[in-house]
Design an enzyme around this catalytic site. Sequence first.
Site, short mmCIF file in Angstrom:
data_model
loop_
_atom_site.label_atom_id
_atom_site.label_comp_id
_atom_site.label_asym_id
_atom_site.label_seq_id
_atom_site.Cartn_x
_atom_site.Cartn_y
_atom_site.Cartn_z
N ASN A 196 0.84 -1.20 0.00
CA ASN A 196 0.00 0.00 0.00
C ASN A 196 0.88 1.25 0.00
O ASN A 196 1.75 1.35 -0.87
CB ASN A 196 -1.15 -0.02 1.00
CG ASN A 196 -0.83 -0.25 2.46
OD1 ASN A 196 -0.53 -1.34 2.86
ND2 ASN A 196 -0.93 0.78 3.28
N ASP A 197 0.69 2.17 0.89
CA ASP A 197 1.26 3.53 0.75
C ASP A 197 2.73 3.61 0.34
O ASP A 197 3.56 2.86 0.85
CB ASP A 197 1.21 4.28 2.08
CG ASP A 197 -0.09 4.17 2.79
OD1 ASP A 197 -1.04 3.61 2.24
OD2 ASP A 197 -0.17 4.64 3.94
N GLN B 29 4.60 0.36 2.13
CA GLN B 29 3.90 -0.54 3.05
C GLN B 29 3.83 -1.91 2.37
O GLN B 29 3.34 -2.02 1.23
CB GLN B 29 2.50 0.00 3.35
CG GLN B 29 2.52 1.23 4.24
CD GLN B 29 2.87 0.88 5.66
OE1 GLN B 29 2.03 0.42 6.43
NE2 GLN B 29 4.12 1.08 6.05
N PHE C 112 4.15 1.07 10.25
CA PHE C 112 3.22 1.81 9.41
C PHE C 112 3.96 2.93 8.66
O PHE C 112 5.16 3.11 8.79
CB PHE C 112 2.07 2.37 10.26
CG PHE C 112 0.91 1.41 10.44
CD1 PHE C 112 1.07 0.04 10.27
CD2 PHE C 112 -0.35 1.89 10.79
CE1 PHE C 112 -0.01 -0.83 10.42
CE2 PHE C 112 -1.43 1.03 10.95
CZ PHE C 112 -1.26 -0.33 10.77
N SER C 113 3.18 3.73 7.96
CA SER C 113 3.76 4.69 7.02
C SER C 113 4.64 5.74 7.68
O SER C 113 4.49 6.04 8.87
CB SER C 113 2.65 5.38 6.24
OG SER C 113 2.13 4.46 5.31
N ARG D 249 -0.47 8.83 13.41
CA ARG D 249 0.43 8.12 12.48
C ARG D 249 0.84 8.94 11.26
O ARG D 249 0.31 9.98 10.97
CB ARG D 249 -0.23 6.82 12.02
CG ARG D 249 -1.57 6.99 11.33
CD ARG D 249 -2.13 5.61 10.94
NE ARG D 249 -3.48 5.72 10.42
CZ ARG D 249 -4.57 5.71 11.18
NH1 ARG D 249 -4.51 5.60 12.49
NH2 ARG D 249 -5.77 5.82 10.61
N ASP D 250 1.82 8.34 10.56
CA ASP D 250 2.26 8.78 9.23
C ASP D 250 3.08 10.08 9.27
O ASP D 250 2.72 11.09 8.66
CB ASP D 250 1.07 8.92 8.26
CG ASP D 250 0.17 7.69 8.26
OD1 ASP D 250 0.69 6.60 8.54
OD2 ASP D 250 -1.04 7.82 8.00
C1 FRU Z 1 -3.00 4.67 4.75
C2 FRU Z 1 -2.67 3.88 5.99
C3 FRU Z 1 -1.79 4.69 6.92
C4 FRU Z 1 -1.07 3.62 7.70
C5 FRU Z 1 -0.90 2.54 6.66
C6 FRU Z 1 -1.00 1.15 7.22
O1 FRU Z 1 -3.30 3.88 3.66
O2 FRU Z 1 -3.85 3.47 6.64
O3 FRU Z 1 -2.47 5.61 7.72
O4 FRU Z 1 0.14 4.10 8.21
O5 FRU Z 1 -1.90 2.73 5.70
O6 FRU Z 1 -0.65 0.20 6.26
#
Ligand code: FRU
Length: 499
Positions: free
Chosen positions: A43-44, A60, A103-104, A172-173
């Site tokens: 993902n991200d 991710q 996570f991100s 997060r992030d």
């Molecule tokens: C966005 C998200 C982030 C998180 C990550 C987890 O797509 O939900 O907020 O860090 O993906 O995989």
Amino acid sequence: MDKNLSDKNLLNEARKYESIHEKDIQSGMRPLFHLTPRVGWMNDPNGFCIYKGRYHMFYQYHPFVSQWDDMYWGHAVSDDLIHWTYMPAAMAPDEEYDKDGCFSGCSVALDDGRHLLIYTGVRNEEQEDGQLRYIQTQNIAVGDGENYVKYEGNPVITEKDLPAGGSRHDFRDPKVWRRSDGTYIMAVGNRSADDSGQILLYKSEDCFNWEYWRVLAANNNRYGKMWECPDFFELDGKWVLIVSPQDMLPEGFEYHNGDGTLCLIGSYDETTGEFREERDQAIDYGIDFYAPQTILTEDGRRVMIGWMQNWDACAIRKSKAPWAGQMSVPRELAVQDGRLYQTPIRELETLRHDPVIIKDMRISGEKWIDGIEGRTVDMTLVIRPADLQNIYHKFTVRFARNDRFWTSLSFRPHERTLKVDRKFSGSRRAIVHQRRCLVNDTVGCLKLRIILDRFSVEAFINDGEQVMSSALYTDPEITGISFFADGDAVIDIEKYSLY
Ligand code: FRU
């Protein structure tokens, strides 16, 4: 996978697994120039940066099955953002504070050459009601562009550093940038007491010791709920805050239900940290785009890459597929007349071959055109009415097309809508297949640059004023492209095969 934290082998297992199983994926099974996970799930985009003269993209990652699970960080490098080379996975969820996911986050190159990955560590904690809930903290791993060691002072930001009412479950992030005075600022997404999102700012002299500063922007329940994945930068005299809100409500044709990505454009005072919002805008009006990150290239371009997928439309791939998830084409950004413009990165043009140039072709009903086909294509299409007094009702371009399957972009000049429709693309899931946006046409004239890359379409509308992106699942062997006008239209085409 069973996880044994005392055994620090999680990362090595992932590295071994990906180096063996990437061989199961032949090159034609992936997009040509869009980055996909080395194996498994992506993902991200994370930690997108330039380090030691190369572009690095982390992501991710769950290597073992093509489904989201405890997150690792995958890694790839590139010299042009078009050709990617996989690197060994960068991080595994192998510490107490990130045992349920790395996570991100972002990355920073320190002056002494060390490369920092700054990310959210997630661990499940049993709550008073017996439920397990995530606790999210900000953490650092220190490395050299290939191998990273988690910092012994982790976590560097915890719930103790939250402002009153800020949630420790949705925190997060991190995205870090350097101010002109050499100090570092971090923006982090957080859920506030009103249950919606806010972006918090932290300050640091050395990138390891962080102090809470202030709220950069508060959602106040305007755009969805929790705001994920902030990015914040100066561009063309404005400041742009990018966020990916969860749980959006639709607003006209601007925002759609569910997870979205938008930007707030305004002014910012670097000394006080005050951001004055002036405009808001969707970043992508298609089906699949989320959680983008940007970099500033050495020649001064602000380039953005997003995850070309969306949580609400993920059900489309089966977990036995060897990979799931892809990044968007890198996009050069500009702010013009208060709007964010996006154009495919100019390096993409190095893949252009076999031009087909057509001028003033009349279309009425359906038409197939010699030389116009393919699934790795860069095609600019200018559509206009044959008769200004009698403007056509609808113009459609269908691609990834044979008798049974196709995806289309349809423009209705009287409604000023452009619709992407992948209902007949081969999807076997009841997910979102269509989306419309309102375009700025001038009496039936529209310019579309359509980028096809085996498993996706990205349509850049009117020189990047809007973009619609969608993942496609049609067999890449299906290469037909056809045109249709209800009424009389005239088109120009500039089409290249990409390879
Ligand atoms: C966005 C998200 C982030 C998180 C990550 C987890 O797509 O939900 O907020 O860090 O993906 O995989």
